[in-house]
Write a protein that holds these residues in place. Structure first.
Motif, PDB file in Angstrom:
ATOM      1  N   PRO A  33       0.842  -1.202   0.000  1.00 55.67           N
ATOM      2  CA  PRO A  33       0.000   0.000   0.000  1.00 55.67           C
ATOM      3  C   PRO A  33       0.874   1.247   0.000  1.00 55.67           C
ATOM      4  O   PRO A  33       1.783   1.349   0.828  1.00 55.67           O
ATOM      5  CB  PRO A  33      -0.773  -0.118   1.323  1.00 55.67           C
ATOM      6  N   PRO A  34       0.618   2.175  -0.913  1.00 58.37           N
ATOM      7  CA  PRO A  34       1.474   3.367  -1.009  1.00 58.37           C
ATOM      8  C   PRO A  34       1.645   4.072   0.320  1.00 58.37           C
ATOM      9  O   PRO A  34       2.744   4.536   0.651  1.00 58.37           O
ATOM     10  CB  PRO A  34       0.735   4.256  -2.008  1.00 58.37           C
ATOM     11  N   GLY A  35       0.587   4.133   1.108  1.00 59.88           N
ATOM     12  CA  GLY A  35       0.659   4.824   2.394  1.00 59.88           C
ATOM     13  C   GLY A  35       1.572   4.136   3.393  1.00 59.88           C
ATOM     14  O   GLY A  35       1.925   4.707   4.428  1.00 59.88           O
TER      15      GLY A  35
ATOM     16  N   ASP B  33       4.412   6.629 -12.343  1.00 58.02           N
ATOM     17  CA  ASP B  33       3.258   5.785 -12.071  1.00 58.02           C
ATOM     18  C   ASP B  33       2.198   6.592 -11.331  1.00 58.02           C
ATOM     19  O   ASP B  33       2.411   7.016 -10.202  1.00 58.02           O
ATOM     20  CB  ASP B  33       3.689   4.598 -11.197  1.00 58.02           C
ATOM     21  N   THR B  34       1.079   6.796 -11.974  1.00 60.56           N
ATOM     22  CA  THR B  34       0.031   7.601 -11.355  1.00 60.56           C
ATOM     23  C   THR B  34      -0.552   6.921 -10.123  1.00 60.56           C
ATOM     24  O   THR B  34      -1.184   7.572  -9.297  1.00 60.56           O
ATOM     25  CB  THR B  34      -1.108   7.902 -12.354  1.00 60.56           C
ATOM     26  N   ALA B  35      -0.318   5.611  -9.996  1.00 55.94           N
ATOM     27  CA  ALA B  35      -0.793   4.902  -8.801  1.00 55.94           C
ATOM     28  C   ALA B  35      -0.114   5.440  -7.551  1.00 55.94           C
ATOM     29  O   ALA B  35      -0.555   5.208  -6.434  1.00 55.94           O
ATOM     30  CB  ALA B  35      -0.536   3.405  -8.935  1.00 55.94           C
ATOM     31  N   CYS B  36       1.021   6.154  -7.757  1.00 52.49           N
ATOM     32  CA  CYS B  36       1.750   6.703  -6.625  1.00 52.49           C
ATOM     33  C   CYS B  36       1.260   8.102  -6.243  1.00 52.49           C
ATOM     34  O   CYS B  36       1.790   8.724  -5.349  1.00 52.49           O
ATOM     35  CB  CYS B  36       3.242   6.751  -6.928  1.00 52.49           C
ATOM     36  N   GLY B  37       0.264   8.588  -6.939  1.00 54.40           N
ATOM     37  CA  GLY B  37      -0.281   9.900  -6.594  1.00 54.40           C
ATOM     38  C   GLY B  37      -1.573   9.745  -5.808  1.00 54.40           C
ATOM     39  O   GLY B  37      -1.804   8.719  -5.178  1.00 54.40           O
TER      40      GLY B  37
ATOM     41  N   LYS C 133      -4.617  10.350  -3.000  1.00 53.69           N
ATOM     42  CA  LYS C 133      -4.592  10.594  -1.557  1.00 53.69           C
ATOM     43  C   LYS C 133      -3.843   9.513  -0.783  1.00 53.69           C
ATOM     44  O   LYS C 133      -3.299   9.771   0.276  1.00 53.69           O
ATOM     45  CB  LYS C 133      -6.006  10.787  -1.005  1.00 53.69           C
ATOM     46  N   ASN C 134      -3.804   8.308  -1.326  1.00 49.73           N
ATOM     47  CA  ASN C 134      -3.046   7.268  -0.639  1.00 49.73           C
ATOM     48  C   ASN C 134      -1.679   7.136  -1.299  1.00 49.73           C
ATOM     49  O   ASN C 134      -1.413   6.231  -2.061  1.00 49.73           O
ATOM     50  CB  ASN C 134      -3.798   5.940  -0.712  1.00 49.73           C
TER      51      ASN C 134
END
Length: 533
Positions: free
Chosen positions: A87-89, A112-116, A118-119
DNA sequence: CGGTAGAAAGTTTTT
DNA sequence: CTTTCTACCG
């Protein structure tokens, strides 16, 4: 701990990768598992691939040679972890400068936009991290109230105010006893706080206790005014953690992966913060280069990186030695500086530039009688290369050991009426760290300046200037090695940083006479010139 | 106390 | 040389 993410097809690493073992011992993910990572892993060399895809457990030190794609590895590693399902957070990346944190966050988002959203992974500086900890509320109470600060807001102490308070916290008599002015005292107090062990070695017991007293008084003044020094942020965070173990435990359980950039620059307090974050088994991914540790003077501790495998749990080292910055001749010169280093930490930089840029020469030493001659030559050579290679003169750099000589040279070129685009950039080697230039003139290569000597207090019979003069004039009456007090290894690392800034052309420049603090003085060539011949 | 003359010292820098 | 500190004067 959240262990839901996939970890089945992660590559393994060998404890230490030596140059010869790189190609054979790398375990590359299978084609099937590679596919979902293709965009992240494309274009990486085998070393980088190993580093990015290393298993996410225990501790890994990525020993990154200068210009070997360190930032790229770090950002791809974060994206890779996210892609793997962490989980990025639950990912935390710590840097030293705001610039580095911003740069990394930016590159991560691009990757990677998955790293932007809120989490998102927490990418921040050590100081901002500590501030975040202190600002948080726990059981309805703001954390920094718990360590004795009443106000609800943290006010940072700026440089000028800092000097004022230090002046108030000490008396002229005490400063005289210490032989320190306010500025020197200020950095002494900083070292005292961030690296007390080193401070106690540097000063006598009496001096140390005087310093401790001043720091105590200085602290009271800060506290009374609600002013925070930068080191107070880290210190305050640590104090909170030690007074409230439940808060420390809370933070210790927040991340699965902790990444640290420029690991060689950590100070002992930052290592302690790290210890809290790792206490429940989060993985450590440290990126850095012990050869580029040049901040010992402000409390950075080289030991955690040098003893990484024994100090951190389940640790391994990966080296990045394929360099994309400099031509082979320059790398050979850089490698020569570490010829005597134990193999575990010795890096041999190899050029990854496919066609070597043409028209390059071996780094050359230029000796001059006077500074004026040296500067004239630099200008002529820079113009010549500009014409021949179409490299703008403003993209070249002259690197200095100290600001005083930089200022003198800057003045020499303002007197000639030359604008910034007509001369190379002028900056200190410290300021050049992390940057690169097609053409570098490494300046200040005289004994006493580079390596820079500092006189031990008890030997300060005359002024520092006179000491330097004595060395030069009396040829060998003075036992130079005895009288010298400088961290020669750090000076060598600084020299190395200078050398590795150069992409195509590198010149070592020395003059036997140059103005130093306003006086024309005689110098001998730096001992470092013998290492690059 | 505040202004000033003369002495003394003088790396590197980010948060 | 420039900046900073200190001692001394009014």
């Amino acid at each position: 701990m959240d262990k839901r993410y996939r970890s089945d097809f992660v590559s393994t690493i060998v404890p230490v990768l030596t140059p010869t073992s790189v190609s054979t011992s790398v375990s590359i993910p299978t084609p099937v598992s590679m596919r979902i990572y293709e965009d992240l892993l494309s274009g990486l060399n085998p070393e980088q691939l190993t580093a990015v895809t290393a298993r996410n457990s225990g501790s890994l030190l990525v020993l990154a040679g200068a210009g070997c794609g360190k930032t790229s590895v770090l950002t791809r590693r974060i994206a890779y972890l996210v892609r793997q399902g962490v989980p990025p957070g639950r990912i935390c990346a710590l840097t030293f400068s705001r610039k580095a944190a911003e740069e990394m966050a930016h590159r991560l988002l691009k990757l990677d936009t998955a790293c932007g959203g809120k989490n998102t992974p927490l990418v921040t500086t050590f100081h901002a991290f500590a501030l975040r900890v202190l600002r948080e509320r726990y059981k309805g109470r703001c954390n920094f109230n718990r360590i004795g600060f009443n106000d609800d807001n943290i006010l940072l102490l700026d440089g000028k105010r800092r000097f004022e308070l230090i002046a108030q916290a000490s008396t002229p008599a005490v400063r005289r006893a210490l032989g320190m002015g306010i500025i020197e005292l200020s950095s002494a107090l900083e070292l005292l706080l961030s690296f007390p062990e080193k401070a106690s070695k540097r000063w006598s017991d009496e001096e140390f206790s005087l310093l401790a007293k001043i720091e105590h008084e200085f602290f009271n003044l800060r506290k009374a005014r609600g002013l925070w020094d930068f080191a107070d942020l880290i210190c305050g965070g640590l104090e909170l953690f030690s007074k409230y173990p439940d808060i420390a435990d809370d933070w210790g359980g927040r991340f699965d992966a902790v990444l640290v950039d420029e690991f060689q620059d950590t100070n002992p307090m930052q290592i302690d913060i790290l210890g809290v974050l790792l206490r429940f088994g989060a993985s450590l991914y440290a990126v850095g280069d012990d050869d580029q540790a040049i901040y010992g003077f402000r409390g950075a501790d080289i030991r955690p990186i040098r003893s990484f495998t024994t100090r951190f749990r389940d640790a391994a080292i990966v080296k990045l030695q394929i360099n994309y910055r400099s031509v082979t001749a320059i790398l050979e010169c850089a490698n020569r500086l570490w010829a005597g280093k134990p193999a575990e930490y010795r890096k041999t930089l190899i050029s990854g530039l496919k066609p070597q840029p043409s028209g390059c020469r071996k780094p050359k030493t230029m000796r001059f009688g006077t500074q004026a001659q040296a500067l004239e030559w630099i200008l002529g050579r820079a113009r010549f290369i500009e014409r021949r290679e179409k490299i703008p003169i403003g993209s070249m750099a002259v690197l200095f050991r100290i600001n005083d000589t930089l200022t003198a040279v800057a003045n020499h070129y303002k007197n000639m009426g030359l604008t910034d685009d007509k001369i190379p950039q002028l900056l200190t080697v410290h300021a050049s760290k992390g940057l690169e230039y097609p053409v570098v003139f490494l300046y200040d290569l005289e004994e006493g300046l580079f390596p820079h000597y500092r006189l031990r207090k008890e030997k300060r019979v005359h002024t520092w200037l006179e000491f330097l003069k004595a060395i030069v004039k009396s040829k060998s009456e003075l036992d130079i090695d005895e009288a010298r007090d400088c961290d020669i290894e750090e000076e060598l690392r600084l020299f190395y940083v200078g050398v590795t800034r150069a992409q195509r052309y590198l010149f070592f420049v020395t003059a036997s006479n140059k103005p130093f603090y306003g006086k024309e003085m005689a110098f001998r060539p730096s001992r470092f010139l013998r290492l690059v011949r």
